[in-house]
Each structure stands twice: as C-alpha cells, then as structure tokens.
Design an enzyme around this catalytic site. Structure first.
Site, short mmCIF file in Angstrom:
data_model
loop_
_atom_site.label_atom_id
_atom_site.label_comp_id
_atom_site.label_asym_id
_atom_site.label_seq_id
_atom_site.Cartn_x
_atom_site.Cartn_y
_atom_site.Cartn_z
N HIS A 154 -5.17 15.76 11.65
CA HIS A 154 -4.59 14.86 10.65
C HIS A 154 -5.56 13.70 10.34
CE1 HIS A 154 -0.87 12.76 8.97
NE2 HIS A 154 -1.74 11.76 9.07
N GLU A 155 -6.07 13.05 11.38
CA GLU A 155 -6.92 11.87 11.18
C GLU A 155 -8.29 12.24 10.59
OE1 GLU A 155 -5.41 9.16 11.14
OE2 GLU A 155 -3.66 9.84 12.26
N HIS A 198 -7.87 12.75 6.89
CA HIS A 198 -7.80 11.47 6.15
C HIS A 198 -9.20 10.99 5.74
CE1 HIS A 198 -3.80 9.85 5.78
NE2 HIS A 198 -3.54 10.00 7.06
N CYS A 237 3.28 10.62 8.21
CA CYS A 237 2.05 9.85 8.01
C CYS A 237 2.44 8.41 7.67
CB CYS A 237 1.26 10.47 6.86
SG CYS A 237 -0.26 9.59 6.46
#
Length: 176
Positions: free
Chosen positions: A144-145, A148, A102
C-alpha cells in the site's frame, strides 16, 4: 543522524483523494540531513494522530519517496520503521482479498486484493541499506505505502463491482 522515529514530530494535515500530490510519482530523496529526520518524525506524529498503520510522505504533501509504518503482521509481531527510496522487490504468495482503507480516503474500506508476502528495499535516515519483509497484514501495508509513492491509491487495484461501489462511495463522501 538517526531520528527517534516517533514522538517528536509535528502533526501535519493528511491530504485527501483529489489532491494532485497523491497522484504524482514522488521524487527520490537525495539529501540525508536534519530536514529529512524532521520529516520522518512529522510523518510518525501525523500517522499516530490519524490512527493509521502506515503513511507515505505525499499523504502530508511532501513529494519525496519516504514512508513510515507501525503495523502488526498476522502473527501479532509489531513492525515499526521507515524506508527511504523504497522499491517493492517482491510481492508474491497467495492473493488475499481483505478489507483495506487509507488515511487519504477516510472512513471507507473495501475488499482489496494483495499478495500475502512482500519485500521492500531502500535506505534509512543515514542512507544505509534496509530490507523489510512482511507477511499478511504487514505485507499489505508495505504494498500500500510503496504504491502511494508511485502516485497510486488503493482504490486503483479494485476491480468490477467493488471498484464501482468504491467510486460511488467516494463521490458521495463529505470530504470529496
């Protein structure tokens, strides 16, 4: 009002783990204006400068639900785009544990379990619906995004010895 989506933005500093903006759920985008287009351009410029494959707005200190990506899938197809107000509507298939890193946790990679398939729905810069589907590495990027933007970081999904190793590495990192 569609933006070029790359090449015209300004590079902004990437926020590091420990910055509260990374641990706060982002707000939905409500204004589809020139400022949003500049944000997307800046996100692409910042992602490319940091040599990343995806970037969420909160990683540059903007608490809005936006992410950009330029990522290959496991078949070598390149996917480039952005999603505003994304919702992860599917994360399924086999669980694949592979190295993941990351930009907000620089220099560290850990084996991270993710689903082999993911689907994200949201809108584009013109507030038109978009649906992005990915497999393999691109599915990992989509998960993953979107994580976030909900105040998460990939180390949150680590378990057991891997999580303990990650926490030790983060505590001793020169940026923490």
């Amino acid at each position: 009002m569609a933006s070029s989506t790359k090449g015209n933005g300004s590079v902004r500093p990437i926020r590091r783990l420990g910055d509260p903006v990374l641990r706060t759920e982002c707000d939905p985008v409500r204004a589809f204006d020139a400022a949003l287009g500049r944000l997307v351009d800046d996100m692409f410029a910042s992602m490319y400068a940091a040599e990343g494959v995806g970037l969420a707005a909160n990683q540059i200190g903007v608490s809005l639900q936006v992410f950009v990506y330029d990522c290959n899938d496991d078949e070598g197809r390149r996917h480039i785009g952005h999603v505003i107000n994304p919702v992860l509507v599917a994360a399924d298939g086999d669980i694949v544990t592979d190295a993941e890193g990351c930009l907000s946790v620089p220099g560290l990679n850990f084996p991270t379990p993710r689903h082999a398939h993911a689907v994200v729905e949201g809108v584009d810069l013109d507030n038109k619906p978009v649906r992005v589907e990915g497999t393999g590495y691109f599915a990992r990027c989509l998960q993953h995004e979107t994580h976030h933007l909900r105040g998460g970081v990939y180390i949150d999904v680590l378990k057991g010895d891997t999580r303990r190793e990650a926490m030790r590495a983060i505590r001793s990192a020169d940026w923490s």
